[in-house]
Every structure is written in structure tokens, then in C-alpha cells.
Scaffold this motif. Structure first.
Motif, PDB file in Angstrom:
ATOM      1  N   LYS A 218      23.874  50.233  28.487  1.00 43.47           N
ATOM      2  CA  LYS A 218      24.631  49.485  27.483  1.00 43.47           C
ATOM      3  C   LYS A 218      23.914  48.185  27.169  1.00 43.47           C
ATOM      4  O   LYS A 218      23.349  47.541  28.051  1.00 43.47           O
ATOM      5  CB  LYS A 218      26.055  49.189  27.986  1.00 43.47           C
ATOM      6  CG  LYS A 218      26.944  48.435  27.003  1.00 43.47           C
ATOM      7  CD  LYS A 218      28.344  48.219  27.593  1.00 43.47           C
ATOM      8  CE  LYS A 218      29.240  47.422  26.663  1.00 43.47           C
ATOM      9  NZ  LYS A 218      30.591  47.206  27.238  1.00 43.47           N
ATOM     10  N   TRP A 219      23.931  47.813  25.878  1.00 48.23           N
ATOM     11  CA  TRP A 219      23.418  46.534  25.396  1.00 48.23           C
ATOM     12  C   TRP A 219      24.465  45.910  24.486  1.00 48.23           C
ATOM     13  O   TRP A 219      25.128  46.614  23.724  1.00 48.23           O
ATOM     14  CB  TRP A 219      22.151  46.714  24.571  1.00 48.23           C
ATOM     15  CG  TRP A 219      20.922  47.146  25.313  1.00 48.23           C
ATOM     16  CD1 TRP A 219      20.461  48.418  25.473  1.00 48.23           C
ATOM     17  CD2 TRP A 219      19.979  46.295  25.977  1.00 48.23           C
ATOM     18  NE1 TRP A 219      19.281  48.414  26.188  1.00 48.23           N
ATOM     19  CE2 TRP A 219      18.970  47.130  26.504  1.00 48.23           C
ATOM     20  CE3 TRP A 219      19.899  44.908  26.157  1.00 48.23           C
ATOM     21  CZ2 TRP A 219      17.888  46.629  27.211  1.00 48.23           C
ATOM     22  CZ3 TRP A 219      18.817  44.405  26.855  1.00 48.23           C
ATOM     23  CH2 TRP A 219      17.826  45.254  27.379  1.00 48.23           C
ATOM     24  N   GLU A 220      24.592  44.596  24.527  1.00 43.38           N
ATOM     25  CA  GLU A 220      25.465  43.900  23.586  1.00 43.38           C
ATOM     26  C   GLU A 220      25.009  42.457  23.453  1.00 43.38           C
ATOM     27  O   GLU A 220      24.516  41.854  24.404  1.00 43.38           O
ATOM     28  CB  GLU A 220      26.926  43.960  24.023  1.00 43.38           C
ATOM     29  CG  GLU A 220      27.215  43.325  25.375  1.00 43.38           C
ATOM     30  CD  GLU A 220      28.684  43.436  25.755  1.00 43.38           C
ATOM     31  OE1 GLU A 220      29.527  43.591  24.850  1.00 43.38           O
ATOM     32  OE2 GLU A 220      28.997  43.364  26.956  1.00 43.38           O
ATOM     33  N   GLY A 221      25.165  41.909  22.234  1.00 41.66           N
ATOM     34  CA  GLY A 221      24.818  40.509  22.039  1.00 41.66           C
ATOM     35  C   GLY A 221      24.112  40.254  20.724  1.00 41.66           C
ATOM     36  O   GLY A 221      24.100  41.096  19.822  1.00 41.66           O
ATOM     37  N   GLU A 222      23.526  39.061  20.620  1.00 38.74           N
ATOM     38  CA  GLU A 222      22.889  38.605  19.395  1.00 38.74           C
ATOM     39  C   GLU A 222      21.576  39.349  19.134  1.00 38.74           C
ATOM     40  O   GLU A 222      20.752  39.538  20.032  1.00 38.74           O
ATOM     41  CB  GLU A 222      22.599  37.111  19.484  1.00 38.74           C
ATOM     42  CG  GLU A 222      23.829  36.227  19.618  1.00 38.74           C
ATOM     43  CD  GLU A 222      24.464  35.923  18.273  1.00 38.74           C
ATOM     44  OE1 GLU A 222      23.930  36.388  17.245  1.00 38.74           O
ATOM     45  OE2 GLU A 222      25.472  35.206  18.257  1.00 38.74           O
ATOM     46  N   SER A 223      21.371  39.731  17.881  1.00 43.74           N
ATOM     47  CA  SER A 223      20.139  40.430  17.515  1.00 43.74           C
ATOM     48  C   SER A 223      18.903  39.568  17.749  1.00 43.74           C
ATOM     49  O   SER A 223      17.826  40.094  18.070  1.00 43.74           O
ATOM     50  CB  SER A 223      20.198  40.881  16.053  1.00 43.74           C
ATOM     51  OG  SER A 223      20.355  39.767  15.180  1.00 43.74           O
ATOM     52  N   PHE A 224      19.027  38.240  17.592  1.00 41.35           N
ATOM     53  CA  PHE A 224      17.903  37.349  17.864  1.00 41.35           C
ATOM     54  C   PHE A 224      17.345  37.610  19.264  1.00 41.35           C
ATOM     55  O   PHE A 224      16.136  37.716  19.474  1.00 41.35           O
ATOM     56  CB  PHE A 224      18.335  35.883  17.790  1.00 41.35           C
ATOM     57  CG  PHE A 224      18.561  35.365  16.397  1.00 41.35           C
ATOM     58  CD1 PHE A 224      18.103  36.059  15.292  1.00 41.35           C
ATOM     59  CD2 PHE A 224      19.234  34.170  16.195  1.00 41.35           C
ATOM     60  CE1 PHE A 224      18.304  35.583  14.009  1.00 41.35           C
ATOM     61  CE2 PHE A 224      19.445  33.673  14.915  1.00 41.35           C
ATOM     62  CZ  PHE A 224      18.985  34.384  13.822  1.00 41.35           C
ATOM     63  N   VAL A 225      18.240  37.695  20.233  1.00 38.14           N
ATOM     64  CA  VAL A 225      17.832  37.843  21.626  1.00 38.14           C
ATOM     65  C   VAL A 225      17.299  39.252  21.898  1.00 38.14           C
ATOM     66  O   VAL A 225      16.226  39.422  22.483  1.00 38.14           O
ATOM     67  CB  VAL A 225      19.013  37.533  22.570  1.00 38.14           C
ATOM     68  CG1 VAL A 225      18.538  37.528  24.019  1.00 38.14           C
ATOM     69  CG2 VAL A 225      19.666  36.210  22.211  1.00 38.14           C
ATOM     70  N   LEU A 226      18.046  40.261  21.455  1.00 40.70           N
ATOM     71  CA  LEU A 226      17.655  41.639  21.727  1.00 40.70           C
ATOM     72  C   LEU A 226      16.308  41.974  21.095  1.00 40.70           C
ATOM     73  O   LEU A 226      15.476  42.647  21.711  1.00 40.70           O
ATOM     74  CB  LEU A 226      18.741  42.592  21.219  1.00 40.70           C
ATOM     75  CG  LEU A 226      20.077  42.511  21.969  1.00 40.70           C
ATOM     76  CD1 LEU A 226      21.107  43.435  21.322  1.00 40.70           C
ATOM     77  CD2 LEU A 226      19.893  42.872  23.432  1.00 40.70           C
ATOM     78  N   ASN A 227      16.077  41.515  19.886  1.00 42.48           N
ATOM     79  CA  ASN A 227      14.795  41.782  19.233  1.00 42.48           C
ATOM     80  C   ASN A 227      13.637  41.178  20.009  1.00 42.48           C
ATOM     81  O   ASN A 227      12.584  41.804  20.190  1.00 42.48           O
ATOM     82  CB  ASN A 227      14.798  41.237  17.806  1.00 42.48           C
ATOM     83  CG  ASN A 227      15.679  42.047  16.874  1.00 42.48           C
ATOM     84  OD1 ASN A 227      16.011  43.191  17.156  1.00 42.48           O
ATOM     85  ND2 ASN A 227      16.073  41.447  15.768  1.00 42.48           N
ATOM     86  N   LEU A 228      13.805  39.955  20.477  1.00 41.74           N
ATOM     87  CA  LEU A 228      12.720  39.264  21.162  1.00 41.74           C
ATOM     88  C   LEU A 228      12.407  39.893  22.508  1.00 41.74           C
ATOM     89  O   LEU A 228      11.245  40.172  22.814  1.00 41.74           O
ATOM     90  CB  LEU A 228      13.069  37.790  21.337  1.00 41.74           C
ATOM     91  CG  LEU A 228      12.042  36.931  22.081  1.00 41.74           C
ATOM     92  CD1 LEU A 228      10.720  36.924  21.336  1.00 41.74           C
ATOM     93  CD2 LEU A 228      12.556  35.515  22.269  1.00 41.74           C
ATOM     94  N   ILE A 229      13.411  40.140  23.325  1.00 37.70           N
ATOM     95  CA  ILE A 229      13.159  40.603  24.691  1.00 37.70           C
ATOM     96  C   ILE A 229      12.727  42.060  24.740  1.00 37.70           C
ATOM     97  O   ILE A 229      12.124  42.492  25.731  1.00 37.70           O
ATOM     98  CB  ILE A 229      14.386  40.384  25.597  1.00 37.70           C
ATOM     99  CG1 ILE A 229      15.564  41.264  25.158  1.00 37.70           C
ATOM    100  CG2 ILE A 229      14.763  38.911  25.637  1.00 37.70           C
ATOM    101  CD1 ILE A 229      16.785  41.153  26.054  1.00 37.70           C
ATOM    102  N   ARG A 230      12.984  42.830  23.664  1.00 40.49           N
ATOM    103  CA  ARG A 230      12.616  44.245  23.650  1.00 40.49           C
ATOM    104  C   ARG A 230      11.380  44.513  22.790  1.00 40.49           C
ATOM    105  O   ARG A 230      11.164  45.613  22.311  1.00 40.49           O
ATOM    106  CB  ARG A 230      13.797  45.103  23.180  1.00 40.49           C
ATOM    107  CG  ARG A 230      15.013  44.973  24.071  1.00 40.49           C
ATOM    108  CD  ARG A 230      16.078  46.015  23.811  1.00 40.49           C
ATOM    109  NE  ARG A 230      16.583  46.036  22.451  1.00 40.49           N
ATOM    110  CZ  ARG A 230      17.713  46.643  22.087  1.00 40.49           C
ATOM    111  NH1 ARG A 230      18.443  47.268  23.017  1.00 40.49           N
ATOM    112  NH2 ARG A 230      18.110  46.634  20.832  1.00 40.49           N
ATOM    113  N   GLY A 231      10.564  43.487  22.606  1.00 40.86           N
ATOM    114  CA  GLY A 231       9.278  43.678  21.965  1.00 40.86           C
ATOM    115  C   GLY A 231       9.266  43.585  20.455  1.00 40.86           C
ATOM    116  O   GLY A 231       8.255  43.869  19.825  1.00 40.86           O
TER     117      GLY A 231
END
Length: 253
Positions: A218-231
Motif C-alpha cells: 500500500k502507498w498513500e500520500g502526496e504525489s510530490f513525495v511519491l514521485n521523487l522517492i520512486r525514481g
């Protein structure tokens, strides 16, 4: 917000600094595998995007092969993102080691737009450290960072991302074949953006839930963060979107 975006463009084009394994000294042994992805693996997630309009879809991640980038071998991850009837393909690159999981961040291109006076003032990570092994409660680690340097010494970090294992929980996962309850670690990812050293930081958050022998469920949260940490790329010229992804099927050969 435009100032933040400009800083990101400038930062992504300058001399880079990679968060490598040698920053970890004698990590303790742990045979548990919280990221078993390998070539041939496939993970499918339901996807909900919530901005001004709530949209539903799916994200399907396929590990298709390996590729050498600047002398380092990475797994190739192809994400098929389906929203309503639209399909978007995205390719990222990650590697695994005994100390964690790292996603490659592309910082090349457009270097001719950077003033010579700024070319040596910034230092950025070329990888985000998505996971730090072995996982344990209250563990923290740096994920991704951009530093302003003076004489090669970092004096200020306008972009800084960190992670913390918040707790151990039980999570019910409903796949296409069955429903089951598993033990997971909940990890918080915090992105801090501070343009002015004398000003206040703007914080963004995302959370992951990870299970042994499966990976992220599961993932949840701001797209800013998810985009950065997942490459992916951090594009602060856009409005951040709340993202929810929940595992619905997986295959690991």
C-alpha cells in the motif's frame, strides 16, 4: 511555488552526489526480505487520485530486465498507469543491496541553461534510498537531498527527504484470488522544501506499508513525495495530488 520549481530545475542539472552503500557501516545481518522483486515480477495496484477531482484506475509494475547506467546495474521497472481510459507508461530504475533499495534519478540535460556562477554550488543525490535494511521500529534514514555548498562543504539543504519506520501493523489485503491479513511495517516519507535559509520549510508526506516476502502492499500520500522517492521527477510547477495505491495482485517468480 514557481521559485521552488526553478530551484529544482537548476538543482537537477548540476554536479551530482550519489547516496551509495558505503555511507552505511557494518549493517546488522537480517535474512528477512522486504523487497523480493526480481526480473519477471509483476505488481498490480488499484489507484485513486484525489486533486480537484477524484479519479480511479490502476498501476501495474513490471520488472522487465536489467540495464547498466554509469557503471551501475539497475533493474528496469515499467509502470503502466491506467486512469479512466488513459494509459501512461513510465520507466524507472532501481537496485538492491544488503543495505537497502535505491532508485536512480536522472539529472542530465539542459546543463547549458545553468549560469557558470552556480555550476559548482549545488550537490544533489543521484539516487533515492527508498529502503534501509534491516527494517526495524523507529529506524530513520536520509532518502534524497540537495545541498548548497561553500568550498565543497554543505551549508544548507533546500530539498531534503527522510524516512522513518513508524510502527508494525496488521493490514488486510484483498487480491483477486483471496483476502488475507499480513504483518506490515508503516514507513513515513517526509519531503522538506525550504528556499530561504531564514524562512520556514514546507513539508509534504507519503506513507508506505511493506510486507515480508511481498514488498509494498500500500502507498498513500502526496504525489510530490511519491514521485521523487520512486525514481520519478519532482515537478513543483504542478499541484500536488493525493495518491492511494493498494495491492490487488502480484507475481514473483
Amino acid at each position: 511555488m514557481k521559485k521552488i520549481f526553478y530551484l529544482m530545475i537548476v538543482s537537477s542539472l548540476l554536479i551530482t552526489y550519489s547516496c551509495k552503500d558505503d555511507s552505511v557501516i557494518n549493517p546488522p545481518d537480517d535474512n528477512k526480505d522486504y523487497f523480493p522483486a526480481k526480473v519477471g515480477s509483476k505488481f498490480s495496484y488499484s489507484l485513486t487520485l484525489d486533486s480537484n477531482l477524484v479519479l480511479s484506475g490502476a498501476r501495474i509494475s513490471d520488472i522487465t530486465g536489467v540495464q547498466n547506467i554509469n557503471g551501475t546495474e539497475y533493474f528496469v521497472q515499467v509502470d503502466s498507469i491506467i486512469i479512466e481510459i488513459a494509459l501512461t507508461l513510465d520507466t524507472t530504475y532501481f537496485r538492491k543491496s544488503s543495505t537497502g533499495v535505491f532508485y536512480y534519478t536522472d539529472t542530465t540535460g539542459l546543463g547549458q541553461l545553468i549560469p557558470d556562477s552556480l555550476r559548482n554550488s549545488l550537490r544533489i543525490d543521484t539516487e533515492s534510498r527508498l529502503l534501509f535494511f534491516p527494517l526495524q521500529l523507529n529506524q530513520t534514514w536520509p532518502v534524497y537531498q540537495i545541498d548548497i555548498t561553500v568550498g565543497g562543504i554543505p551549508v544548507f539543504s533546500p530539498i531534503k527527504t527522510s524516512a522513518k519506520v513508524l510502527g508494525a501493523e496488521q493490514l488486510t489485503v484483498a487480491t483477486r484470488d483471496s483476502q488475507f491479513t499480513i504483518n506490515v511495517y508503516k514507513i513515513e516519507y517526509k519531503l522538506e522544501i525550504q528556499i530561504d535559509p531564514q524562512g520556514s520549510a514546507e513539508n509534504f508526506y507519503a506513507y508506505s506499508y511493506i510486507a515480508e516476502n511481498i514488498g509494498f502492499v500500500k502507498w498513500e500520500g502526496e504525489s510530490f513525495v511519491l514521485n521523487l522517492i520512486r525514481g520519478g521527477r519532482l515537478d513543483l510547477s504542478l499541484t500536488s495530488t493525493y495518491i492511494l495505491e493498494e495491492l490487488i495482485n502480484y507475481f514473483i517468480p
